[in-house]
Design an enzyme around this catalytic site. Sequence first.
Site, PDB file in Angstrom:
ATOM      1  N   ARG A  53     -11.636 -10.178  16.545  1.00  0.00           N
ATOM      2  CA  ARG A  53     -11.460 -10.630  18.135  1.00  0.00           C
ATOM      3  C   ARG A  53     -11.678  -9.318  18.971  1.00  0.00           C
ATOM      4  NH1 ARG A  53      -6.385  -8.585  18.980  1.00  0.00           N
ATOM      5  NH2 ARG A  53      -4.927  -8.686  17.169  1.00  0.00           N
ATOM      6  N   HIS A  82       5.447  -0.406  14.685  1.00  0.00           N
ATOM      7  CA  HIS A  82       4.176  -0.575  14.328  1.00  0.00           C
ATOM      8  C   HIS A  82       3.286  -1.379  15.426  1.00  0.00           C
ATOM      9  CE1 HIS A  82       5.625   0.108  10.366  1.00  0.00           C
ATOM     10  NE2 HIS A  82       6.638  -0.714  10.267  1.00  0.00           N
ATOM     11  N   GLU A 125       0.857  -1.294  -0.051  1.00  0.00           N
ATOM     12  CA  GLU A 125      -0.120  -0.017   0.072  1.00  0.00           C
ATOM     13  C   GLU A 125       1.008   1.237  -0.011  1.00  0.00           C
ATOM     14  OE1 GLU A 125      -3.991  -1.564   2.240  1.00  0.00           O
ATOM     15  OE2 GLU A 125      -2.308  -0.404   3.580  1.00  0.00           O
TER      16      GLU A 125
END
Length: 672
Positions: free
Chosen positions: A291, A235, A200
């Site tokens: 989740r 990250h 991306e």
Amino acid sequence: MFNTVLIANRGEIARRIAATCQRMGIRTVMVYSSADTHALHVKAGDDAIWIGEAEPQKSYLNAEAIIAAAKRTGAQAIHPGYGFLAENAEFAKACADNGITFIGPSAASITAMGNKSAAKQLMEKAKVPLVPGYHGDNQDPAFLHQQADAMGYPVLIKASAGGGGKGMRIVETSSQFLEALSSCQREAKSSFSNDHVLIERYLQKPRHIEIQVFADTQGNAVHLFERDCSVQRRHQKVIEEAPAPGMTESQRQAMGSAAVAAAQAVNYVGAGTVEFICEGDDFFFMEMNTRLQVEHPVTEQITGFDLVEWQLRVAAGQALPAKQHELRINGHAFEARIYAENPDNQFLPSIGTIDQLIFPAHDSFTLCPVRVDSGIGQGDSISPFYDPMIAKLIVHGVDREDALRKMQIALDQSYISGLHTNLRFLHRLASDEAFMAGDVDTGFIERRYEQLFPAATPISTLDLAVALAAQLYQLGLASNQSVTTTTDPWDQRDYWRGNALLARPFVFTHDEQTYTVYLRHENHCWQLQHNEEIVSFDWSVSAQPAGNLSVRVTLNDQLLHAIIYGASPHFEIRYPHTQRHISYLDPLAIDPLQEDQNAGGLTAPMPGKVLSIAVKTGDTVEAGQLVVVLEAMKMEHSITAPHAGTVTEIFFATGEQVTEGAALLAIEIDNN
């Protein structure tokens, strides 16, 4: 409702789920590995069952053993927590095949959202905004390289099946792409058994905003507002907050509607998180985590709902406890993740035993102003097998300013010793003026690096006086009045000398600098000498219930009240706006002949497994050249040559485990 739930996870999330089950009158079964025999989560359940050795593949990722444990203990449902098997479609299906309720979405929903590439194609059809990029199936390195070149750099390579920052690389130039792709695919394969990636465009100053969604089996779907998770390292999130600072009501409604649409596109049931990357007024779908998230407590704090209870009720076939128009934001909440890691060494994980663990007055797993959720206790060990998170510190206030003040105070009253942690870094982060102003983005830590990692500064004479008072307390002198009242002069502790004045040296270190102070006693008065300055010195030290020390020192007319954590030889001094780590150097404990045995070589910066070795004996290397790749906590870490030279010896083979500080290879320094 269920009578018995097996919790297929460990640590704080297992304890968190157990707390809700206990409140609802549901019996719980804990599972544990050999490394967790004495872990806190094992004691939190009504029953516990061993499922395998320490390695996750042999225990917490062993679906067969977990289902067998559920059958053996009569559990009607399995709650996977987050991580491990929480987003494993095969496990969800296996639960259904064995007549056990999986507390989470269906296998089909997990599959639809688990592959990031396929999910983005699905979101495109649902008209959910996407970041420009390639999300297809062609995984040929040359083709992916071509796509990245056409997209323009920087680009982000991301594991399709990934999460938690694993299998993710930012690539700045075309020449770096293939090496980054290879590393990303290896890490993805190791963590998720799937090396498929997507590419991306990498946004320059984005914010990471995620929306908590919930859906039931009766067609109801809601969002419980947003969380800002922009502050990250590697990250991975560091501090989360809800609601997001600066979020307008129109933006909130647009993102909330898009998140609900994303969930409905895959017939979602249960708790999920839809993650967006935002820049300006634009927002783009990144992924959906099928989740409960690590940061779910901040949503609980601002909505007043127990999200685990919602999960249990939805899994039992009940309707959602509230509809969208009934949901409100109440105040502001922060969560700080406390990790065993070394921020001063690129946030690399740390292992070892926690010698001392102190948190402020708090509750756990409940809605309250200060909350600490943890699965680690004092005396426990952080192993290389699992995530190094020690605890989550959560606070709630009437607004962002109030919540942030509570966070700063709570961090200031927390202390952990025995290994590296990010506590001091979190304190600096929470007190940073840009963070306090809400000016955050995913590059915040790099952008504010100089402020968050300030250069070492000399310590003051007052700091040294506090450290000296703490050391004197260890020697039995709690104050300058610590003398006996006996009439026997030989029992007096006033340091009287027959032929000379007392002038005892004490040596301390701070930020690799050495400082010497002298404790003097003259005419029944105590003095402190630092360099050429001699001042009167009064002190008093008292132990506090939390296990720390309260210290008051007076130098001439200067008074300082500080709190000290730790014990000799390592002290952490804290007073308003200041934290100092000072060590006492015992001259009897120093070996003057000690030498660095690894000079000219290369040592492991953290414990882990040797994943690959890029050189062989006899190779010449340049400074900064990749020589070894280590894997720790399922993350890859590239180790480079510290200087130019020739590799003369390699001490480990691929696949072997190494400890922190172990010599990896010897490099003969090139003096030419």
